[in-house]
Design an enzyme around this catalytic site. Structure first.
Site: not given
Ligand SMILES: *Cc1c(COP(=O)(O)O)cnc(C)c1O
Length: 391
Positions: A110, A57, A207, A182
């Site tokens: 988000y 883990r 992303k 973020d």
């Molecule tokens: C897509 C996204 C997330 C979440 O990511 P996932 O891997 O899809 O859970 C968080 N913050 C932002 C700004 C995003 O665009």
């Protein structure tokens, strides 16, 4: 891990950090380690826990390689991989808050971040207050004795406000309040959160780090002051990223600078073309001089990615559908950061609470992929013609 040294420039480091062919029979890439059990050589090692990894883990040489790469590039002390970007957000919030806390979250966050705050965190007795993303140093007036953290996202999801993170961080730190950002839009390449005051940065590695729309992955990166304590809290929650996904994230990191440069260039080309159309109300792209916080973007960011928004005139919904249902290159999908272009309609008015959203029409969030922008522009042009014909 050999040579994660800062003597080389970013592109060089991306190619070399987080791998060691010498211990893998010369193979360039660290293999996918499948494992739960780690065998300890003797009782002394078992009792001391003095092994690179003691339990599946906690990772593997592959996971540790990607963690080292992201930590180095974002400028933090320690990275913990997570199974998704949202898991990174939920885990870091759970690791930091306790009942009775007050947290400040940007109104441009988000949407699933809001859902988490308004649901689970509220149920646990944590109060969320949404703040104007442009608050800057005035965040000081919102900080209470029980404020635990400020959560920023810059630029904002869908609406692309650039936040003055240094000003927010200075005000937060004056009151011993943590700053979490973020940093998904800029990726670890184009915004260095720890140089601008953040204590913790999260990435939806799904992303641009993975970059090919083929895996879910997240990361939490922590500065030196909080790394030990918060990493321990995150480990108690038991999340770990899948090994194949980590492999894809590590592979994505090798080319992220090349890809992002093209996303940046293509995105600006399409955004500039859109801005000149009389059937576009506004384009929200931080790298365009018309963006209200363009100067902040220039001050703090090293580049732009391929994601931005377009405000459309007030037309009936079937006219939007006429445009989007027949695009030949742009797909309608939510997760972005891959090689392909995307267009999704949205309207933030239903989920902004601290700041009103006044545009009456629909907006489009565009992700500009690695296609030739000439073809993307032709696809959009035909879409606008269909919209006009149906309006
Ligand atoms: C897509 C996204 C997330 C979440 O990511 P996932 O891997 O899809 O859970 C968080 N913050 C932002 C700004 C995003 O665009």
């Amino acid at each position: 891990m050999p040579d994660a040294s800062n003597k080389h420039r970013t592109a060089t480091r991306l190619a070399h950090t987080g791998r060691n062919p010498n211990v893998h029979d010369g193979f360039v890439n660290t293999p996918v380690y499948r494992g739960s059990t780690i065998i300890h050589p003797d009782m002394e090692t078992l009792e001391s826990g003095n092994m690179p990894v003691t339990y599946g883990r906690r990772g593997s040489p592959l996971v540790q390689g990607l963690e080292a790469s992201i930590a180095e590039l974002e400028g933090g002390a320690r990275t913990v991989m997570m199974p998704s970007g949202l898991a990174a957000i939920s885990n870091i919030l759970l690791a930091c808050v306790e009942t009775g806390d007050h947290i400040l979250v940007t109104d441009s966050a988000y949407k699933p971040t809001r859902i988490l705050c308004d649901g689970l965190l509220k149920r646990l007795g944590v109060e969320t207050e949404y703040y104007d993303p442009l608050v800057g140093e005035n965040i000081a007036s919102l900080i209470r004795d029980n404020t635990r953290l400020v959560f920023a996202e810059s630029p904002g999801s869908q609406t692309f406000e650039i936040q003055d993170l240094p000003a927010i961080s200075a005000a937060a730190h004056a009151r011993d309040v943590l700053v979490i950002v973020d940093n998904t839009w800029a990726s670890p390449l184009y915004f260095k959160p720890f140089d601008h005051g953040a204590d913790i940065s999260i990435q939806a590695a799904t992303k641009y780090i993975v970059g090919h729309s083929d895996a879910m992955l997240g990361s939490v990166t922590i500065n030196a002051a909080h790394a030990d304590r918060i990493t321990a809290e995150l480990h108690k929650l038991g999340n770990c990223a899948g090994t194949e996904e980590v492999y894809l994230g590590q592979r994505g990191m090798r080319t992220i600078d090349v890809r992002l440069e093209r996303h940046w260039k293509n995105g600006l080309e399409v955004a500039s073309w859109l801005e000149k159309r009389d059937d576009v109300v506004r384009v929200l792209h931080p790298a365009l001089p018309s963006h209200p916080q363009h100067d902040l973007w220039k001050r703090d960011f090293l580049g732009a990615s391929g994601l931005f928004s377009v405000l459309l005139p007030e037309v009936p919904k079937p006219a939007i559908a006429a445009m989007l249902d027949h695009m030949s290159l742009f797909g309608m999908g939510y997760s972005w950061g891959g090689f392909e272009s995307l267009a999704v309609p949205f309207n933030p008015s239903s989920y902004r609470t601290a700041t009103p959203w006044t545009h009456p029409g629909v907006c489009l969030r565009l992700h500009i992929g690695l296609e030739d922008p000439v073809d993307l522009i032709a696809d959009l042009d035909a879409g606008f013609e269909r919209m006009k014909a149906a309006a």
